[in-house]
Design a protein around this motif. Structure first.
Motif, PDB file in Angstrom:
ATOM      1  N   PRO A 174     -11.792   2.182   2.633  1.00 19.64           N
ATOM      2  CA  PRO A 174     -10.662   3.132   2.369  1.00 19.64           C
ATOM      3  C   PRO A 174     -10.851   4.415   2.931  1.00 19.64           C
ATOM      4  CG  PRO A 174     -12.209   2.494   0.635  1.00 19.64           C
ATOM      5  CD  PRO A 174     -12.611   1.727   1.724  1.00 19.64           C
ATOM      6  N   LEU A 175     -12.019   5.002   3.178  1.00 17.89           N
ATOM      7  CA  LEU A 175     -11.933   6.321   3.931  1.00 17.89           C
ATOM      8  C   LEU A 175     -11.208   6.153   5.233  1.00 17.89           C
ATOM      9  CD1 LEU A 175     -15.847   7.586   3.357  1.00 17.89           C
ATOM     10  CD2 LEU A 175     -13.674   8.789   3.242  1.00 17.89           C
ATOM     11  N   ALA A 176     -11.843   5.294   6.049  1.00 20.32           N
ATOM     12  CA  ALA A 176     -11.049   5.145   7.284  1.00 20.32           C
ATOM     13  C   ALA A 176      -9.518   4.938   7.207  1.00 20.32           C
ATOM     14  CB  ALA A 176     -11.668   3.871   8.111  1.00 20.32           C
ATOM     15  N   LEU A 177      -9.279   4.043   6.285  1.00 17.92           N
ATOM     16  CA  LEU A 177      -7.629   4.015   6.163  1.00 17.92           C
ATOM     17  C   LEU A 177      -6.951   5.338   5.675  1.00 17.92           C
ATOM     18  CD1 LEU A 177      -7.424   0.724   3.846  1.00 17.92           C
ATOM     19  CD2 LEU A 177      -6.486   0.991   6.184  1.00 17.92           C
ATOM     20  N   ALA A 178      -7.768   6.127   4.706  1.00 19.34           N
ATOM     21  CA  ALA A 178      -6.789   7.288   4.283  1.00 19.34           C
ATOM     22  C   ALA A 178      -7.156   8.427   5.360  1.00 19.34           C
ATOM     23  CB  ALA A 178      -7.751   7.703   3.003  1.00 19.34           C
ATOM     24  N   GLU A 179      -8.151   8.522   6.169  1.00 20.69           N
ATOM     25  CA  GLU A 179      -8.222   9.559   7.036  1.00 20.69           C
ATOM     26  C   GLU A 179      -7.370   9.245   8.244  1.00 20.69           C
ATOM     27  OE1 GLU A 179     -12.326  11.337   8.090  1.00 20.69           O
ATOM     28  OE2 GLU A 179     -11.842  10.121   9.730  1.00 20.69           O
ATOM     29  N   SER A 180      -6.929   8.005   8.289  1.00 22.47           N
ATOM     30  CA  SER A 180      -6.060   7.685   9.556  1.00 22.47           C
ATOM     31  C   SER A 180      -4.759   7.724   9.182  1.00 22.47           C
ATOM     32  CB  SER A 180      -6.410   5.940  10.018  1.00 22.47           C
ATOM     33  OG  SER A 180      -7.616   5.852  10.298  1.00 22.47           O
ATOM     34  N   PHE A 181      -4.218   7.800   7.920  1.00 24.05           N
ATOM     35  CA  PHE A 181      -3.114   7.987   7.262  1.00 24.05           C
ATOM     36  C   PHE A 181      -2.644   9.409   7.403  1.00 24.05           C
ATOM     37  CE2 PHE A 181      -2.650   3.937   5.120  1.00 24.05           C
ATOM     38  CZ  PHE A 181      -1.296   3.523   5.436  1.00 24.05           C
ATOM     39  N   ALA A 182      -3.935  10.336   6.999  1.00 22.37           N
ATOM     40  CA  ALA A 182      -3.796  11.661   7.173  1.00 22.37           C
ATOM     41  C   ALA A 182      -3.657  12.336   8.551  1.00 22.37           C
ATOM     42  CB  ALA A 182      -5.173  12.245   6.409  1.00 22.37           C
ATOM     43  N   ALA A 183      -4.241  11.691   9.643  1.00 15.25           N
ATOM     44  CA  ALA A 183      -4.162  11.963  10.785  1.00 15.25           C
ATOM     45  C   ALA A 183      -2.873  11.329  11.511  1.00 15.25           C
ATOM     46  CB  ALA A 183      -5.208  11.387  11.684  1.00 15.25           C
ATOM     47  N   GLY A 184      -1.934  10.630  10.647  1.00  7.74           N
ATOM     48  CA  GLY A 184      -0.622  10.176  11.276  1.00  7.74           C
ATOM     49  C   GLY A 184      -0.781   8.958  12.177  1.00  7.74           C
ATOM     50  N   LYS A 185      -1.804   8.057  12.035  1.00  7.72           N
ATOM     51  CA  LYS A 185      -1.950   7.183  13.144  1.00  7.72           C
ATOM     52  C   LYS A 185      -0.929   5.995  12.910  1.00  7.72           C
ATOM     53  CE  LYS A 185      -6.699   7.930  14.963  1.00  7.72           C
ATOM     54  NZ  LYS A 185      -8.049   7.785  14.875  1.00  7.72           N
ATOM     55  N   PHE A 186      -0.856   5.686  11.623  1.00  2.00           N
ATOM     56  CA  PHE A 186      -0.231   4.521  11.222  1.00  2.00           C
ATOM     57  C   PHE A 186       1.252   4.918  11.152  1.00  2.00           C
ATOM     58  CE2 PHE A 186      -4.323   3.350   8.605  1.00  2.00           C
ATOM     59  CZ  PHE A 186      -4.958   3.127   9.926  1.00  2.00           C
ATOM     60  N   LYS A 187       2.032   3.795  11.453  1.00  2.00           N
ATOM     61  CA  LYS A 187       3.497   3.721  11.079  1.00  2.00           C
ATOM     62  C   LYS A 187       4.260   2.745  10.390  1.00  2.00           C
ATOM     63  CE  LYS A 187       5.486   2.112  15.445  1.00  2.00           C
ATOM     64  NZ  LYS A 187       4.114   1.330  15.915  1.00  2.00           N
ATOM     65  N   LEU A 226       0.962  -1.306   0.013  1.00  2.00           N
ATOM     66  CA  LEU A 226      -0.147   0.050  -0.028  1.00  2.00           C
ATOM     67  C   LEU A 226       0.916   1.103   0.009  1.00  2.00           C
ATOM     68  CD1 LEU A 226      -2.823   1.335   0.296  1.00  2.00           C
ATOM     69  CD2 LEU A 226      -2.615   0.973   2.776  1.00  2.00           C
ATOM     70  N   ILE A 227       1.084   2.074  -0.995  1.00  2.00           N
ATOM     71  CA  ILE A 227       1.731   3.025  -1.273  1.00  2.00           C
ATOM     72  C   ILE A 227       1.298   4.475  -1.192  1.00  2.00           C
ATOM     73  CG2 ILE A 227       3.538   1.686  -2.459  1.00  2.00           C
ATOM     74  CD1 ILE A 227       2.703   3.228  -4.892  1.00  2.00           C
ATOM     75  N   GLY A 228      -0.129   4.357  -1.099  1.00  2.00           N
ATOM     76  CA  GLY A 228      -0.669   5.681  -0.934  1.00  2.00           C
ATOM     77  C   GLY A 228      -2.186   5.530  -0.789  1.00  2.00           C
ATOM     78  N   THR A 229      -2.787   6.518  -0.160  1.00  2.00           N
ATOM     79  CA  THR A 229      -4.456   6.467   0.117  1.00  2.00           C
ATOM     80  C   THR A 229      -4.923   8.023  -0.062  1.00  2.00           C
ATOM     81  OG1 THR A 229      -4.238   6.756   2.437  1.00  2.00           O
ATOM     82  CG2 THR A 229      -4.192   4.528   1.843  1.00  2.00           C
ATOM     83  N   GLY A 230      -6.024   8.126  -0.240  1.00  2.00           N
ATOM     84  CA  GLY A 230      -6.724   9.394  -0.252  1.00  2.00           C
ATOM     85  C   GLY A 230      -8.339   9.257   0.093  1.00  2.00           C
ATOM     86  N   TYR A 231      -8.759  10.451   0.068  1.00  2.00           N
ATOM     87  CA  TYR A 231     -10.273  10.210   0.412  1.00  2.00           C
ATOM     88  C   TYR A 231     -10.955  11.508   0.042  1.00  2.00           C
ATOM     89  CZ  TYR A 231      -9.570  12.957   4.676  1.00  2.00           C
ATOM     90  OH  TYR A 231      -9.179  13.932   5.694  1.00  2.00           O
ATOM     91  N   LYS A 232     -12.205  11.504   0.088  1.00  2.00           N
ATOM     92  CA  LYS A 232     -12.996  12.695  -0.452  1.00  2.00           C
ATOM     93  C   LYS A 232     -14.354  12.667   0.246  1.00  2.00           C
ATOM     94  CE  LYS A 232     -14.583  16.505  -2.380  1.00  2.00           C
ATOM     95  NZ  LYS A 232     -13.902  17.974  -1.880  1.00  2.00           N
ATOM     96  N   LEU A 233     -14.830  13.470   0.866  1.00  2.00           N
ATOM     97  CA  LEU A 233     -16.038  13.699   1.584  1.00  2.00           C
ATOM     98  C   LEU A 233     -16.880  14.856   1.097  1.00  2.00           C
ATOM     99  CD1 LEU A 233     -14.966  12.911   5.291  1.00  2.00           C
ATOM    100  CD2 LEU A 233     -16.601  11.475   3.931  1.00  2.00           C
ATOM    101  N   PRO A 234     -18.232  14.733   0.591  1.00  2.00           N
ATOM    102  CA  PRO A 234     -18.700  15.959   0.240  1.00  2.00           C
ATOM    103  C   PRO A 234     -18.984  17.123   1.261  1.00  2.00           C
ATOM    104  CG  PRO A 234     -20.231  13.855   0.077  1.00  2.00           C
ATOM    105  CD  PRO A 234     -19.023  13.587   0.719  1.00  2.00           C
ATOM    106  N   ALA A 235     -18.806  18.384   0.837  1.00  2.00           N
ATOM    107  CA  ALA A 235     -18.868  19.335   1.767  1.00  2.00           C
ATOM    108  C   ALA A 235     -20.186  19.343   2.811  1.00  2.00           C
ATOM    109  CB  ALA A 235     -18.662  20.716   0.990  1.00  2.00           C
TER     110      ALA A 235
END
Ligand code: UT7
Length: 326
Positions: free
Chosen positions: A290-303, A8-17
């Protein structure tokens, strides 16, 4: 002996406003924040704007994943979108996205309909293609605009669902074939068509040329969801040769906090290690993991080196799990 693993080399997400709160819902149907919060753990969900399509959410999630993976769009060899709310009856939302993302000509593109288990199904397909050497880099998306198939007059269902998209990029990297490898170490998927009418849309192209609304026998789905989510983790851990003590994070399908709590207890995993997004996403079906994964990566949870267990369950019934070491 070296083997190919999918990293897994990258994740991303989008939530409507637009955010719809429980209090907003209490103005629309006979419900209240107390009922929704205690029965589901949901506080708010995102709702797509008029004209904002599943492909639009997917596109933004994909761009973020591509940027995080530090690859060029042209490096993607396969695109797969897990969804039950694709833009068109045909062709696939993935094909539309391939054009929008400017993927190289000939890149295979397909959608998969496995409801809430869609991301696990799509990841298994991508992983198998990578491990067979057919492709090197896969873009796997889970995306939904469930608000379009929600009956906003039915309090049994309209409080549960939300819209969003998550994207993941998997890439071939050589491993040693041991349980200490990084990358996807196991994927396992299941279905049981006997339970088809517990969670379904009564409409469809071949039936009445409509999309229909979500119907759910909530209590029965709940009963099956718990053992299915547990099985998804346990069986994929077995394939990976790991045990629950090796798991740093558990990312379950986000349908109901009570289901997640109960699964965590049965797996004997501390809730501190469980990713919960259902409170602010609601149930986004194929997009939830994938939303949960990407949001967690963005929050710096995973190492680096963390072992992530994933499991999902949904309409069909479908269910499954996967194990990933970062
Ligand atoms: O994503 C795929 C997997 N999906 C799931 O895993 C969902 C699984 N199911 C669930 O999460 C839960 O079954 C629900 C959240 C859908 C429902 O919770 P429940 O504790 O099973 O409630 P219930 O359906 O048994 O309803 C209990 C009561 C009913 O009233 P009566 O008949 O006992 O008088 C409902 O009419 O709650 C009532 N109710 C509501 N009340 C206020 C149902 N929806 C609402 C509402 N607001 N929104």
């Amino acid at each position: 002996m070296t083997i190919i693993r999918s990293h897994l080399i990258g994740t991303g997400y989008k939530l409507p406003a637009k955010i719809l709160t429980n209090d907003d819902l209490s103005q629309m149907v006979d419900t209240n924040d107390e009922w929704i919060s205690t029965r589901t753990g949901i506080k708010s969900r995102h709702i797509a704007a008029e004209g904002e399509l599943t492909s639009d959410l997917s596109y933004e999630a994909a761009l973020m994943a591509i940027q995080n993976a530090q690859i060029k769009n042209q490096e993607i060899d396969f695109i797969i979108v897990a969804t039950v709310t694709g833009d068109h009856t045909f062709p696939a939302t993935a094909a539309k996205l391939a054009k929008k993302l400017g993927l190289k000509p000939g890149t295979p593109a397909m959608d998969v309909n496995a409801a809430c288990s869609g991301f696990v199904y799509a990841s298994q397909i991508a992983d198998n293609m990578i491990r067979l050497g057919q492709i090197k880099t896969a873009l796997v998306i889970g995306a939904e605009t469930l608000s379009r198939i929600t009956d906003w007059t039915d309090r049994n269902t309209c409080v549960l669902f939300g819209d969003g998209a998550g994207a993941a990029i998997f890439q071939a990297v050589e491993g040693l074939g041991t349980k200490d490898d990084t990358g996807l170490l196991a994927t396992k998927i299941y279905a049981d068509g006997e339970q088809f009418d517990r969670l379904y849309s009564a409409s469809g192209v071949s039936i009445d040329q409509k999309a229909g609304y979500i119907h759910m026998d909530g209590k029965e789905v709940f009963k099956v969801a718990v053992p299915s989510l547990v099985q998804g983790v346990e069986e994929s851990l077995k394939i990976a040769g790991l045990s629950i003590e090796d798991v740093n994070w558990y990312v379950p399908h986000q349908a109901n906090l009570r289901i997640i709590d109960s699964v965590a207890k049965k797996l004997n995993i501390d809730m501190e290690k469980v990713i919960v997004t259902v409170d602010h996403h609601g149930n986004t079906s194929a997009a939830s993991i994938p939303l949960a994964l990407a949001e967690s990566f963005a929050a710096g949870k995973f190492k680096k080196g963390d072992v992530i267990a994933i499991s999902a369950m949904g309409a069909g019934f479908t269910w499954g799990g996967m194990i990933l070491r970062l």
